[in-house]
Structures are given as structure tokens and as C-alpha cells.
Design a protein around this motif. Structure first.
Motif, mmCIF file in Angstrom:
data_model
loop_
_atom_site.group_PDB
_atom_site.id
_atom_site.type_symbol
_atom_site.label_atom_id
_atom_site.label_comp_id
_atom_site.label_asym_id
_atom_site.label_seq_id
_atom_site.Cartn_x
_atom_site.Cartn_y
_atom_site.Cartn_z
ATOM 1 N N GLN A 94 41.393 75.466 -14.862
ATOM 2 C CA GLN A 94 41.860 75.103 -13.313
ATOM 3 C C GLN A 94 42.736 76.170 -13.027
ATOM 4 O OE1 GLN A 94 45.014 72.064 -13.175
ATOM 5 N NE2 GLN A 94 43.911 71.383 -11.556
ATOM 6 N N ALA A 95 43.564 76.820 -13.833
ATOM 7 C CA ALA A 95 44.493 78.017 -13.303
ATOM 8 C C ALA A 95 43.815 79.159 -13.043
ATOM 9 C CB ALA A 95 45.426 78.189 -14.677
ATOM 10 N N ARG A 96 42.569 79.299 -13.663
ATOM 11 C CA ARG A 96 41.755 80.546 -13.277
ATOM 12 C C ARG A 96 41.142 80.419 -11.991
ATOM 13 N NH1 ARG A 96 39.406 83.102 -18.726
ATOM 14 N NH2 ARG A 96 38.732 84.556 -17.327
ATOM 15 N N LYS A 97 41.185 79.379 -11.526
ATOM 16 C CA LYS A 97 40.357 79.133 -10.362
ATOM 17 C C LYS A 97 41.037 79.864 -9.213
ATOM 18 C CE LYS A 97 37.377 74.891 -10.961
ATOM 19 N NZ LYS A 97 37.828 73.864 -11.628
ATOM 20 N N PRO A 98 40.170 80.413 -8.419
ATOM 21 C CA PRO A 98 40.903 81.492 -6.863
ATOM 22 C C PRO A 98 41.732 80.228 -6.216
ATOM 23 C CG PRO A 98 38.645 81.845 -7.077
ATOM 24 C CD PRO A 98 38.803 80.784 -8.119
ATOM 25 N N LEU A 99 42.884 80.889 -5.749
ATOM 26 C CA LEU A 99 43.737 79.934 -5.027
ATOM 27 C C LEU A 99 44.554 78.716 -5.600
ATOM 28 C CD1 LEU A 99 41.373 80.088 -1.624
ATOM 29 C CD2 LEU A 99 43.349 81.618 -2.159
ATOM 30 N N TYR A 100 44.399 78.531 -6.878
ATOM 31 C CA TYR A 100 45.017 77.548 -7.619
ATOM 32 C C TYR A 100 46.474 78.184 -7.881
ATOM 33 C CZ TYR A 100 47.034 74.230 -10.904
ATOM 34 O OH TYR A 100 47.754 73.468 -11.508
ATOM 35 N N THR A 101 47.411 77.354 -7.486
ATOM 36 C CA THR A 101 48.685 77.968 -7.833
ATOM 37 C C THR A 101 49.577 76.626 -8.117
ATOM 38 O OG1 THR A 101 50.713 79.110 -7.248
ATOM 39 C CG2 THR A 101 49.570 78.354 -5.381
ATOM 40 N N THR A 102 50.646 76.812 -8.987
ATOM 41 C CA THR A 102 51.487 75.696 -8.993
ATOM 42 C C THR A 102 53.035 76.134 -8.283
ATOM 43 O OG1 THR A 102 52.134 76.511 -11.238
ATOM 44 C CG2 THR A 102 50.766 74.606 -11.389
ATOM 45 N N ALA A 103 52.990 77.159 -7.611
ATOM 46 C CA ALA A 103 54.197 77.556 -6.879
ATOM 47 C C ALA A 103 53.750 77.947 -5.380
ATOM 48 C CB ALA A 103 54.497 78.770 -7.765
ATOM 49 N N PRO A 104 53.318 77.230 -4.594
ATOM 50 C CA PRO A 104 52.892 77.816 -3.165
ATOM 51 C C PRO A 104 54.049 77.888 -2.602
ATOM 52 C CG PRO A 104 52.339 75.452 -3.538
ATOM 53 C CD PRO A 104 52.993 75.921 -4.968
ATOM 54 N N ASP A 105 55.177 77.216 -2.772
ATOM 55 C CA ASP A 105 56.579 77.509 -2.037
ATOM 56 C C ASP A 105 57.191 78.588 -2.258
ATOM 57 O OD1 ASP A 105 56.563 76.004 -4.580
ATOM 58 O OD2 ASP A 105 58.393 75.679 -4.339
ATOM 59 N N GLU A 106 56.809 79.332 -3.348
ATOM 60 C CA GLU A 106 57.224 80.623 -3.880
ATOM 61 C C GLU A 106 56.533 81.747 -3.342
ATOM 62 O OE1 GLU A 106 58.145 80.312 -8.059
ATOM 63 O OE2 GLU A 106 58.563 78.402 -7.694
ATOM 64 N N ASP A 107 55.649 81.616 -2.278
ATOM 65 C CA ASP A 107 54.923 82.801 -1.892
ATOM 66 C C ASP A 107 53.845 83.300 -2.611
ATOM 67 O OD1 ASP A 107 55.213 83.235 0.683
ATOM 68 O OD2 ASP A 107 56.615 84.944 0.422
ATOM 69 N N ARG A 108 53.447 82.121 -3.884
ATOM 70 C CA ARG A 108 52.272 82.544 -4.582
ATOM 71 C C ARG A 108 50.968 82.126 -3.964
ATOM 72 N NH1 ARG A 108 54.015 86.378 -7.494
ATOM 73 N NH2 ARG A 108 56.197 86.043 -7.196
ATOM 74 N N CYS A 109 50.018 82.873 -4.276
ATOM 75 C CA CYS A 109 48.833 82.479 -3.308
ATOM 76 C C CYS A 109 47.669 82.102 -4.450
ATOM 77 C CB CYS A 109 48.126 83.429 -2.241
ATOM 78 S SG CYS A 109 48.005 84.874 -2.981
ATOM 79 N N GLY A 110 47.892 82.337 -5.752
ATOM 80 C CA GLY A 110 46.870 81.692 -6.869
ATOM 81 C C GLY A 110 45.717 82.692 -6.826
ATOM 82 N N MET A 111 45.955 84.017 -6.704
ATOM 83 C CA MET A 111 44.976 85.108 -6.865
ATOM 84 C C MET A 111 45.034 85.993 -8.036
ATOM 85 S SD MET A 111 42.581 84.412 -4.693
ATOM 86 C CE MET A 111 41.714 85.867 -5.002
ATOM 87 N N GLY A 112 46.118 85.770 -8.801
ATOM 88 C CA GLY A 112 46.428 86.938 -9.831
ATOM 89 C C GLY A 112 45.165 86.737 -10.930
ATOM 90 N N PHE A 113 44.946 85.479 -11.402
ATOM 91 C CA PHE A 113 44.049 85.569 -12.399
ATOM 92 C C PHE A 113 42.506 86.105 -12.056
ATOM 93 C CE2 PHE A 113 46.241 82.258 -15.076
ATOM 94 C CZ PHE A 113 46.449 83.070 -16.290
ATOM 95 N N SER A 114 42.147 85.868 -10.618
ATOM 96 C CA SER A 114 41.234 86.163 -10.004
ATOM 97 C C SER A 114 41.145 87.863 -9.878
ATOM 98 C CB SER A 114 40.826 85.795 -8.611
ATOM 99 O OG SER A 114 40.639 84.319 -8.583
ATOM 100 N N ILE A 115 42.147 88.143 -9.479
ATOM 101 C CA ILE A 115 42.235 89.747 -9.393
ATOM 102 C C ILE A 115 42.033 90.398 -10.519
ATOM 103 C CG2 ILE A 115 43.792 91.777 -8.933
ATOM 104 C CD1 ILE A 115 44.882 89.621 -6.540
ATOM 105 N N MET A 116 42.904 90.010 -11.850
ATOM 106 C CA MET A 116 42.714 90.580 -12.873
ATOM 107 C C MET A 116 41.236 90.469 -13.547
ATOM 108 S SD MET A 116 45.826 89.193 -15.206
ATOM 109 C CE MET A 116 46.566 87.718 -14.475
ATOM 110 N N GLU A 117 40.663 89.390 -13.347
ATOM 111 C CA GLU A 117 39.302 89.291 -13.549
ATOM 112 C C GLU A 117 38.342 90.216 -12.861
ATOM 113 O OE1 GLU A 117 38.291 84.917 -13.382
ATOM 114 O OE2 GLU A 117 36.390 85.587 -14.597
ATOM 115 N N SER A 118 38.464 90.488 -11.726
ATOM 116 C CA SER A 118 37.710 91.189 -10.924
ATOM 117 C C SER A 118 37.671 92.830 -11.420
ATOM 118 C CB SER A 118 37.982 91.168 -9.442
ATOM 119 O OG SER A 118 39.143 91.835 -9.252
#
Ligand code: ATP
Ligand code: MG
Length: 147
Positions: A94-118
Motif C-alpha cells: 500500500q505504501a508503494r502505491k502512487p499518491l499514498y501518504t500517511t502525512a498529507p497535512d505535512e505537504d507530502r504527496c505520496g510520490m517518494g516510492f514511485s519516484i525512486m521506482e521510476s
């Protein structure tokens, strides 16, 4: 087991200043391989994403050690692990899915794993709740071009 042509392991505290340090260490390690500038930029970005995750998620509100290992092989394969001993991820898939984040209120957009993967040929994530997380980034660098 193939022996790496060079390898380095370092551990540093999870401060945000050390994100720049981690990028510099990995860049310095890659320099003798004369990497393509775009590949180097991609790897530096992957380092930032992985280390930021340790700082903001693994040790949220506290500090702990981040260990980076980098290895390179004869065929120009680069292998990097970024490991923490923080909170761990309950559901890695679930954490690896694009746009999944547990910290939306901290300006996170849930793209870190997707970027690393790309940027990677392979990205492995192993994690245990309460024990920590290890991200493994593998990429074969393109051939060095000498002018
Ligand atoms: N090292 C880690 N320790 C604990 N949880 C992590 C770690 N890395 C990632 N996570 C969890 O996985 C989620 C997804 O991570 P990802 O890097 O894709 O997005 P993000 O960090 O939330 O946002 P962004 O990277 O776009 O700023 C995070 O929100 C967090 O819940
Ligand atoms: Mg992230």
C-alpha cells in the motif's frame, strides 16, 4: 556471490541537514564511474527521497540512525541500501502505491516510492513494524562516454 569493485557503508543521524550529506556521499562514490549526468541526477533524487522518508516518517518527531551502503560492480551495476531502525511500515504494498501518504497535512504527496521506482531497474522495500525499513535501489549505469 560477485564481489563489488567498490563499496562504502556509512551511518549518520536522521537530521534534515544530512540529506545533503547523503547526496554528496553517493555522488562522490559514483564519480570514478563517470556517470551520465541525468542518471546521476536521478540517483541523487532517489537518495533524497529515501533519506527524507527516514527523517520524516521512520523517526517522526525523534532522531535515529540511517545507514547507507553503496556498491558497484564490474558491469556498472550500482546497488544502494538505505536503512533505518524506525517505526516500520505496516503495509509495504500500500505504501508503494502512487499518491499514498500517511502525512498529507505535512505537504507530502505520496510520490517518494514511485519516484525512486521510476529511476531504478529494481526497487525492493522490506520493513518490520517497530524495527525499521530497508530500501534497496538497483540500477545498471549506462556506459561511460569519453570525449
Ligand atoms: N522509512 C520509512 N519508515 C516508515 N514509514 C515510511 C518510510 N518510508 C515511507 N514510509 C511510509 O510510506 C508512505 C509513502 O512514502 P512515499 O515516500 O511514497 O510518500 P510520502 O513520503 O508520504 O510523500 P512524498 O515522498 O511525496 O513527500 C509514507 O507516507 C509513510 O507512511
Ligand atoms: Mg517520501
Amino acid at each position: 556471490m560477485v564481489k563489488p569493485t567498490n563499496e562504502l557503508k556509512c551511518t549518520f543521524p536522521s537530521t534534515s541537514q544530512n540529506e545533503a550529506l547523503a547526496r554528496s556521499i553517493v555522488s562522490g562514490f559514483l564519480m570514478p564511474l563517470d556517470p551520465d549526468i541525468e542518471e546521476l541526477a536521478d540517483i541523487r533524487c532517489a537518495v533524497s527521497e529515501a533519506v527524507t522518508n527516514c527523517v520524516v516518517h521512520a523517526y517522526k518527531g525523534t532522531q535515529g540512525p540511517i545507514t547507507i551502503t553503496v556498491k558497484c560492480y564490474d558491469d556498472r551495476t550500482f546497488r544502494m541500501t538505505v536503512a533505518d531502525r524506525g517505526c516500520g511500515i505496516p503495509d509495504v504494498e500500500q505504501a508503494r502505491k502512487p499518491l499514498y501518504t500517511t502525512a498529507p497535512d505535512e505537504d507530502r504527496c505520496g510520490m517518494g516510492f514511485s519516484i525512486m521506482e521510476s529511476f531504478a531497474d529494481r526497487l525492493l522495500v522490506s520493513s518490520h513494524v517497530g524495527k525499521g525499513t530497508k530500501v534497496t535501489f538497483i540500477k545498471k549505469l549506462s556506459e561511460a562516454s569519453y570525449i
